[in-house]
Motif scaffolding. Sequence first.
Motif, mmCIF file in Angstrom:
data_model
loop_
_atom_site.group_PDB
_atom_site.id
_atom_site.type_symbol
_atom_site.label_atom_id
_atom_site.label_comp_id
_atom_site.label_asym_id
_atom_site.label_seq_id
_atom_site.Cartn_x
_atom_site.Cartn_y
_atom_site.Cartn_z
ATOM 1 N N LEU A 179 0.848 -1.186 0.000
ATOM 2 C CA LEU A 179 0.000 0.000 0.000
ATOM 3 C C LEU A 179 0.885 1.239 0.000
ATOM 4 C CD1 LEU A 179 -2.746 -0.718 2.696
ATOM 5 C CD2 LEU A 179 -2.999 -0.765 0.216
ATOM 6 N N ILE A 180 0.417 2.266 -0.681
ATOM 7 C CA ILE A 180 1.046 3.580 -0.641
ATOM 8 C C ILE A 180 0.107 4.455 0.170
ATOM 9 C CG2 ILE A 180 1.868 5.544 -1.986
ATOM 10 C CD1 ILE A 180 1.923 3.514 -4.417
ATOM 11 N N THR A 181 0.526 4.808 1.370
ATOM 12 C CA THR A 181 -0.332 5.566 2.272
ATOM 13 C C THR A 181 0.268 6.948 2.504
ATOM 14 O OG1 THR A 181 -1.103 3.566 3.373
ATOM 15 C CG2 THR A 181 -1.369 5.627 4.570
ATOM 16 N N THR A 182 -0.514 7.960 2.170
ATOM 17 C CA THR A 182 -0.106 9.335 2.419
ATOM 18 C C THR A 182 -0.940 9.862 3.573
ATOM 19 O OG1 THR A 182 0.528 9.682 0.120
ATOM 20 C CG2 THR A 182 0.147 11.656 1.453
ATOM 21 N N ARG A 183 -0.253 10.403 4.568
ATOM 22 C CA ARG A 183 -0.895 10.906 5.784
ATOM 23 C C ARG A 183 -0.359 12.295 6.075
ATOM 24 N NH1 ARG A 183 -1.040 8.126 11.741
ATOM 25 N NH2 ARG A 183 -2.841 7.111 10.837
ATOM 26 N N SER A 184 -1.264 13.156 6.498
ATOM 27 C CA SER A 184 -0.867 14.483 6.933
ATOM 28 C C SER A 184 -1.445 14.736 8.306
ATOM 29 C CB SER A 184 -1.385 15.550 5.961
ATOM 30 O OG SER A 184 -0.951 16.831 6.371
ATOM 31 N N TYR A 185 -0.593 15.225 9.209
ATOM 32 C CA TYR A 185 -1.086 15.691 10.495
ATOM 33 C C TYR A 185 -1.737 17.036 10.242
ATOM 34 C CZ TYR A 185 1.148 11.937 12.983
ATOM 35 O OH TYR A 185 1.470 10.701 13.452
ATOM 36 N N VAL A 186 -2.993 17.152 10.619
ATOM 37 C CA VAL A 186 -3.754 18.368 10.364
ATOM 38 C C VAL A 186 -3.629 19.305 11.561
ATOM 39 C CG1 VAL A 186 -6.027 19.309 9.788
ATOM 40 C CG2 VAL A 186 -5.351 17.051 8.917
ATOM 41 N N GLU A 246 -5.670 10.946 5.794
ATOM 42 C CA GLU A 246 -4.866 10.009 5.027
ATOM 43 C C GLU A 246 -5.652 9.369 3.899
ATOM 44 O OE1 GLU A 246 -3.231 7.106 7.699
ATOM 45 O OE2 GLU A 246 -5.049 5.919 7.709
ATOM 46 N N HIS A 247 -4.886 8.874 2.938
ATOM 47 C CA HIS A 247 -5.439 8.192 1.774
ATOM 48 C C HIS A 247 -4.458 7.102 1.369
ATOM 49 C CE1 HIS A 247 -6.303 7.858 -2.666
ATOM 50 N NE2 HIS A 247 -7.477 7.618 -2.115
ATOM 51 N N SER A 248 -4.985 5.944 0.967
ATOM 52 C CA SER A 248 -4.125 4.830 0.557
ATOM 53 C C SER A 248 -4.451 4.381 -0.862
ATOM 54 C CB SER A 248 -4.308 3.631 1.498
ATOM 55 O OG SER A 248 -3.866 3.947 2.791
ATOM 56 N N LEU A 249 -3.419 3.914 -1.539
ATOM 57 C CA LEU A 249 -3.536 3.358 -2.888
ATOM 58 C C LEU A 249 -2.946 1.955 -2.892
ATOM 59 C CD1 LEU A 249 -2.100 6.450 -4.792
ATOM 60 C CD2 LEU A 249 -4.491 5.703 -4.868
ATOM 61 N N VAL A 250 -3.486 1.085 -3.742
ATOM 62 C CA VAL A 250 -2.915 -0.249 -3.924
ATOM 63 C C VAL A 250 -1.646 -0.087 -4.765
ATOM 64 C CG1 VAL A 250 -3.287 -2.545 -4.880
ATOM 65 C CG2 VAL A 250 -5.165 -1.339 -3.746
ATOM 66 N N GLY A 251 -0.532 -0.564 -4.236
ATOM 67 C CA GLY A 251 0.767 -0.324 -4.858
ATOM 68 C C GLY A 251 0.931 -0.883 -6.257
ATOM 69 N N SER A 252 0.475 -2.104 -6.499
ATOM 70 C CA SER A 252 0.722 -2.740 -7.795
ATOM 71 C C SER A 252 -0.040 -2.093 -8.936
ATOM 72 C CB SER A 252 0.377 -4.236 -7.730
ATOM 73 O OG SER A 252 -1.006 -4.412 -7.486
ATOM 74 N N LEU A 261 -0.919 8.649 -7.993
ATOM 75 C CA LEU A 261 -0.043 9.043 -6.889
ATOM 76 C C LEU A 261 -0.051 10.554 -6.715
ATOM 77 C CD1 LEU A 261 2.009 8.224 -4.702
ATOM 78 C CD2 LEU A 261 3.788 8.446 -6.459
ATOM 79 N N LYS A 262 0.082 11.273 -7.806
ATOM 80 C CA LYS A 262 0.073 12.739 -7.755
ATOM 81 C C LYS A 262 -1.213 13.256 -7.120
ATOM 82 C CE LYS A 262 -0.082 16.776 -10.782
ATOM 83 N NZ LYS A 262 -0.107 17.239 -12.176
ATOM 84 N N HIS A 263 -2.357 12.749 -7.582
ATOM 85 C CA HIS A 263 -3.636 13.229 -7.053
ATOM 86 C C HIS A 263 -3.832 12.832 -5.599
ATOM 87 C CE1 HIS A 263 -5.107 15.104 -10.646
ATOM 88 N NE2 HIS A 263 -4.818 14.026 -11.349
#
Length: 148
Positions: free
Chosen positions: A58-65, A102-108, A115-117
């Motif tokens: 998983l590609i997980t992007t998280r931001s502390y708000v 946060e938002h996650s994407l399936v890596g494969s 990824l950009k969005h």
Amino acid sequence: MEFQSIAQQICYSRIAPWMQDLFGESTVAFEDEPLFIITIGSAVASTRVIPWGSEEALITTRSYVVTDIEITPELSYYLLRANNGIYFGRFALDGEDDIVFEHSLVGSSCDRIELKHSVQNVIRLADDYDDEIVARWGGKRALERWSS
């Protein structure tokens, strides 16, 4: 850098150049773990590649708000209602009751555009919501916490 799975390593190797191309000097790549830090505006986001089972990542992007905030029923309701109108990602509370997005994407299956969005959406929403939350309920914007 050590990886916990082949899928994690393959995914990280694919997105590492994308992160640098997409976000340039706003991106810091860690040498010892599959993690990138991106700072734009008052938002700081981390994009991490983590194993998901034995065959996927998983590609997980998280931001502390907002950090150092009292979680009240009114604030919780506000965040839940905000989640209802957000299609990709979610507000949550971490183990220290900091507000994260946060938002996650399936890596494969992730491509460069997804990824950009994903990263931009996490950063934009964190940057959009932090001012209102701090004004109404207090706390500190993530960038203020890390710079103090």
